[in-house]
Scaffold this active site. Structure first.
Site, PDB file in Angstrom:
ATOM      1  N   LYS A 251       0.828  -1.216   0.000  1.00  9.21           N
ATOM      2  CA  LYS A 251       0.000   0.000   0.000  1.00  9.21           C
ATOM      3  C   LYS A 251       0.861   1.264   0.000  1.00  9.21           C
ATOM      4  O   LYS A 251       0.357   2.347  -0.295  1.00  9.21           O
ATOM      5  CB  LYS A 251      -0.956   0.003   1.199  1.00  9.21           C
ATOM      6  CG  LYS A 251      -2.160  -0.922   1.009  1.00  9.21           C
ATOM      7  CD  LYS A 251      -3.140  -0.811   2.163  1.00  9.21           C
ATOM      8  CE  LYS A 251      -4.337  -1.743   1.957  1.00  9.21           C
ATOM      9  NZ  LYS A 251      -5.227  -1.764   3.139  1.00  9.21           N
ATOM     10  N   HIS A 276      -1.774  -3.294  -4.936  1.00  3.74           N
ATOM     11  CA  HIS A 276      -0.953  -3.294  -3.716  1.00  3.74           C
ATOM     12  C   HIS A 276      -0.407  -4.690  -3.417  1.00  3.74           C
ATOM     13  O   HIS A 276       0.630  -4.828  -2.786  1.00  3.74           O
ATOM     14  CB  HIS A 276      -1.732  -2.732  -2.501  1.00  3.74           C
ATOM     15  CG  HIS A 276      -2.691  -3.681  -1.846  1.00  3.74           C
ATOM     16  ND1 HIS A 276      -3.956  -3.920  -2.327  1.00  3.74           N
ATOM     17  CD2 HIS A 276      -2.573  -4.464  -0.744  1.00  3.74           C
ATOM     18  CE1 HIS A 276      -4.584  -4.801  -1.543  1.00  3.74           C
ATOM     19  NE2 HIS A 276      -3.746  -5.153  -0.563  1.00  3.74           N
ATOM     20  N   HIS A 302      -2.752 -12.586  -0.495  1.00  4.10           N
ATOM     21  CA  HIS A 302      -3.713 -12.488   0.612  1.00  4.10           C
ATOM     22  C   HIS A 302      -5.102 -12.044   0.168  1.00  4.10           C
ATOM     23  O   HIS A 302      -6.033 -12.039   0.965  1.00  4.10           O
ATOM     24  CB  HIS A 302      -3.187 -11.591   1.742  1.00  4.10           C
ATOM     25  CG  HIS A 302      -3.124 -10.133   1.418  1.00  4.10           C
ATOM     26  ND1 HIS A 302      -2.097  -9.569   0.713  1.00  4.10           N
ATOM     27  CD2 HIS A 302      -3.970  -9.120   1.711  1.00  4.10           C
ATOM     28  CE1 HIS A 302      -2.311  -8.262   0.587  1.00  4.10           C
ATOM     29  NE2 HIS A 302      -3.457  -7.959   1.183  1.00  4.10           N
ATOM     30  N   HIS A 303      -5.273 -11.667  -1.102  1.00  6.78           N
ATOM     31  CA  HIS A 303      -6.625 -11.377  -1.597  1.00  6.78           C
ATOM     32  C   HIS A 303      -7.126 -12.416  -2.594  1.00  6.78           C
ATOM     33  O   HIS A 303      -8.151 -12.207  -3.252  1.00  6.78           O
ATOM     34  CB  HIS A 303      -6.695  -9.974  -2.218  1.00  6.78           C
ATOM     35  CG  HIS A 303      -6.630  -8.876  -1.198  1.00  6.78           C
ATOM     36  ND1 HIS A 303      -7.639  -8.656  -0.281  1.00  6.78           N
ATOM     37  CD2 HIS A 303      -5.664  -7.967  -0.929  1.00  6.78           C
ATOM     38  CE1 HIS A 303      -7.301  -7.638   0.503  1.00  6.78           C
ATOM     39  NE2 HIS A 303      -6.098  -7.204   0.129  1.00  6.78           N
TER      40      HIS A 303
HETATM   41  P1  C2E Z   1      -8.630  -3.433   4.003  1.00  2.95           P
HETATM   42  O1  C2E Z   1      -9.386  -2.265   4.512  1.00  2.95           O
HETATM   43  O2  C2E Z   1      -7.533  -3.970   4.862  1.00  2.95           O
HETATM   44  O3  C2E Z   1      -9.661  -4.573   3.706  1.00  2.95           O
HETATM   45  C1  C2E Z   1      -9.261  -5.893   3.498  1.00  2.95           C
HETATM   46  C2  C2E Z   1     -10.370  -6.744   2.927  1.00  2.95           C
HETATM   47  O4  C2E Z   1     -11.427  -6.846   3.872  1.00  2.95           O
HETATM   48  C3  C2E Z   1     -11.020  -6.211   1.669  1.00  2.95           C
HETATM   49  O5  C2E Z   1     -10.273  -6.533   0.533  1.00  2.95           O
HETATM   50  C4  C2E Z   1     -12.352  -6.951   1.687  1.00  2.95           C
HETATM   51  O6  C2E Z   1     -12.170  -8.292   1.267  1.00  2.95           O
HETATM   52  C5  C2E Z   1     -12.678  -6.983   3.151  1.00  2.95           C
HETATM   53  N1  C2E Z   1     -13.573  -5.865   3.436  1.00  2.95           N
HETATM   54  C6  C2E Z   1     -13.267  -4.678   3.977  1.00  2.95           C
HETATM   55  N2  C2E Z   1     -14.363  -3.906   4.102  1.00  2.95           N
HETATM   56  C7  C2E Z   1     -15.413  -4.630   3.614  1.00  2.95           C
HETATM   57  C8  C2E Z   1     -16.810  -4.389   3.484  1.00  2.95           C
HETATM   58  O7  C2E Z   1     -17.322  -3.318   3.833  1.00  2.95           O
HETATM   59  N3  C2E Z   1     -17.548  -5.391   2.949  1.00  2.95           N
HETATM   60  C9  C2E Z   1     -17.017  -6.573   2.556  1.00  2.95           C
HETATM   61  N4  C2E Z   1     -17.794  -7.535   2.042  1.00  2.95           N
HETATM   62  N5  C2E Z   1     -15.674  -6.829   2.659  1.00  2.95           N
HETATM   63  C10 C2E Z   1     -14.908  -5.873   3.191  1.00  2.95           C
HETATM   64  P2  C2E Z   1     -10.482  -5.655  -0.775  1.00  2.95           P
HETATM   65  O8  C2E Z   1     -11.913  -5.426  -1.046  1.00  2.95           O
HETATM   66  O9  C2E Z   1      -9.711  -6.344  -1.853  1.00  2.95           O
HETATM   67  O10 C2E Z   1      -9.817  -4.268  -0.466  1.00  2.95           O
HETATM   68  C11 C2E Z   1      -8.419  -4.127  -0.344  1.00  2.95           C
HETATM   69  C12 C2E Z   1      -8.120  -2.795   0.234  1.00  2.95           C
HETATM   70  O11 C2E Z   1      -8.618  -1.784  -0.632  1.00  2.95           O
HETATM   71  C13 C2E Z   1      -8.750  -2.525   1.570  1.00  2.95           C
HETATM   72  O12 C2E Z   1      -7.966  -3.075   2.591  1.00  2.95           O
HETATM   73  C14 C2E Z   1      -8.795  -0.997   1.587  1.00  2.95           C
HETATM   74  O13 C2E Z   1      -7.522  -0.462   1.893  1.00  2.95           O
HETATM   75  C15 C2E Z   1      -9.070  -0.680   0.136  1.00  2.95           C
HETATM   76  N6  C2E Z   1     -10.517  -0.488  -0.122  1.00  2.95           N
HETATM   77  C16 C2E Z   1     -11.417  -1.430  -0.535  1.00  2.95           C
HETATM   78  N7  C2E Z   1     -12.620  -0.864  -0.692  1.00  2.95           N
HETATM   79  C17 C2E Z   1     -12.499   0.430  -0.363  1.00  2.95           C
HETATM   80  C18 C2E Z   1     -13.405   1.553  -0.325  1.00  2.95           C
HETATM   81  O14 C2E Z   1     -14.596   1.425  -0.627  1.00  2.95           O
HETATM   82  N8  C2E Z   1     -12.913   2.759   0.049  1.00  2.95           N
HETATM   83  C19 C2E Z   1     -11.601   2.922   0.403  1.00  2.95           C
HETATM   84  N9  C2E Z   1     -11.178   4.133   0.791  1.00  2.95           N
HETATM   85  N10 C2E Z   1     -10.719   1.901   0.396  1.00  2.95           N
HETATM   86  C20 C2E Z   1     -11.158   0.674   0.011  1.00  2.95           C
HETATM   87 FE    FE Z   2      -4.546  -6.141   1.263  1.00  6.13          FE
HETATM   88 FE    FE Z   3      -5.158  -5.470   5.287  1.00  5.79          FE
END
Ligand code: C2E
Ligand code: FE
Ligand code: FE
Ligand code: SIN
Ligand code: SIN
Length: 404
Positions: A251, A276, A302-303
């Site tokens: 990140k 990332h 990890h994703h």
């Molecule tokens: P993170 O915040 O560490 O989230 C890791 C993972 O947790 C996400 O991978 C997703 O699988 C799950 N997750 C987090 N919040 C939610 C949610 O509200 N609903 C569901 N169903 N799953 C959730 P993902 O989606 O691949 O996202 C990777 C990273 O991208 C996130 O890491 C965050 O840094 C960013 N990200 C994802 N969506 C958003 C968003 O809508 N807004 C912002 N500002 N960042 C986002």
């Molecule tokens: Fe991640």
């Molecule tokens: Fe994370």
């Protein structure tokens, strides 16, 4: 140091194999144990210990004594000054080896004396002692190797021969370099963590500690269910904890506009964000140690999802990757990455993010059950629920409130 010609030295083949093994072993704790064990076996020494130079003092780290106990004793916490008053201190202070015929009869005019408290408390009789400083490539003392009581064929204690002294010097040299590499490795990892934290102070601080802690706990349960031997579990658990802490290190390559966006990401932004994983893996380059390799795999995978709907998928060339997908399925991603995937999502859902509020615990646990065999590896989900109390305890230790 000049390499010694093999034909002049009967032990040389053995020695080469030992030093070769040391040069491919990186974990610091494991290294200390191996260094001591190999040095003792090479010189036939009944006992030995390793001290590391930390904060200007010598710290007792490992003791092995085949007469008193099997394996290593971890005596961390006991330390002595780096000066000429003790045997190990003398070697560290002068940077040269010390050979003593009888520790209990050291002439009065020597600056150093033998500390009898260990013998007094164990009943062991230390006699012949060889103390060898471990010098870094810059020539600074990083520790001291102390070998005690070489035994002859009849099991009698004999003095250290000049040949043994030469061997110990050669061995200490390669051991010190291996140790230096392990210490550098650990410092590099800590620097990477601090860098990631600097970029995104809100998310990474407590989050990385929690994800690392969850991953270690889940791995232990998974490994027990798979019959992994306890010593291997302890070692892997430590590697996984450290590596999982670095899962989002990529990140640092994502712009603030996306990383810190208060609302939901649009499709383009989300696509950028997915890199990332690849960027993180690139940071480990050509991995040279176990922890590097594991951290790279976790950063990259990890994703991924168990059902293959995750990212980044099948990448041909890590360093020229512009396309993502299709996702990897089931065991195509390493188990440490499957574990970190669950730990990461559990933590993200339980926590407040710039883009979401924390979810109620029952809802989070419900999603995890529901995604068993879909998003998540079913056996990892089972391990998670088996040790959920511990997972919950880790969350308490590294709560955001506890950080401040
Ligand atoms: P993170 O915040 O560490 O989230 C890791 C993972 O947790 C996400 O991978 C997703 O699988 C799950 N997750 C987090 N919040 C939610 C949610 O509200 N609903 C569901 N169903 N799953 C959730 P993902 O989606 O691949 O996202 C990777 C990273 O991208 C996130 O890491 C965050 O840094 C960013 N990200 C994802 N969506 C958003 C968003 O809508 N807004 C912002 N500002 N960042 C986002
Ligand atoms: Fe991640
Ligand atoms: Fe994370
Ligand atoms: C290393 O392998 O060099 C350090 C990993 C650890 O802290 O356990
Ligand atoms: C997005 O499409 O913005 C990501 C949603 C999610 O967190 O999975």
């Amino acid at each position: 140091m000049e390499p010694l010609p093999a034909d002049q030295f009967p032990l040389m083949g053995h020695l080469c194999q030992l030093t070769q093994e040391l040069s491919t072993t990186q974990d610091e704790d494991y290294l200390l144990d191996r260094i001591l064990g190999q040095a003792r076996s090479l010189l036939g020494a009944e006992a030995g210990s390793i001290f590391l130079a930390r904060d200007g003092a010598l710290q007792f780290t490992y003791v092995q004594n085949q007469k008193l106990f099997k394996g290593s004793n971890d005596l961390r916490g006991n330390s002595m000054p780096i000066d000429t008053s003790s045997l190990a201190g003398y070697a560290a202070y002068t940077g040269g080896p010390l050979v003593i015929a009888d520790a209990h009869n050291i002439p009065e005019d020597k600056p150093y004396s033998f500390n009898r408290s260990y013998d007094d408390s164990t009943g062991y009789r230390t006699q012949a002692v060889l103390v060898q400083p471990l010098l870094s490539s810059q020539g600074t003392v990083i520790g001291v190797l102390q070998l005690i009581n070489p035994l002859d064929e009849a099991g009698e204690v004999v003095p250290f021969s000049p040949e043994n002294q030469g061997l110990a010097g050669f061995f200490a040299n390669s051991a010190a370099l291996a140790l230096e590499r392990a210490v550098n490795q650990r410092e590099l990892i800590l620097r990477m963590m601090r860098m990631a934290e600097l970029r995104d102070p809100k998310e990474t601080g407590a989050h990385v500690n929690r994800v690392g802690g969850y991953a270690a706990v889940i791995y232990e349960a998974w490994a027990k269910a798979h019959g992994v031997p306890p010593s291997e579990i302890v070692k892997q658990q430590d590697l996984i904890r450290v590596s999982a802490m670095l899962h989002d290190v990529g990140k640092v390559a994502i712009s603030d506009a996306i990383l810190k966006k208060p609302g939901k990401l649009d499709d383009d932004e989300y696509h950028t964000m997915k890199f990332h994983t690849v960027r993180g893996a690139q940071l480990f380059g050509e991995p040279s140690s176990e922890v590097d390799h594991l951290a790279q795999q976790i950063a990259l995978r990890h994703h991924e999802r168990w059902d293959g709907k995750g990212y980044p998928g099948h990448i041909e060339d890590l360093f020229h990757c512009s396309e993502l997908g299709p996702g990897k399925i089931s065991e195509e991603a390493p188990v440490a990455a499957r574990i970190t995937a669950l730990a990461d999502v559990y933590d993200a859902l339980m926590s407040k993010r710039t883009y979401k509020d924390p979810w109620p615990e029952e809802k989070v646990l419900g999603i995890i059950k529901q995604e068993r065999g879909a998003q998540f590896d079913p056996e990892v989900v089972d391990a998670f629920f088996k040790v959920y109390e511990e997972v919950d305890r880790v969350r308490g230790i590294y709560s955001e409130a506890a950080e401040d």
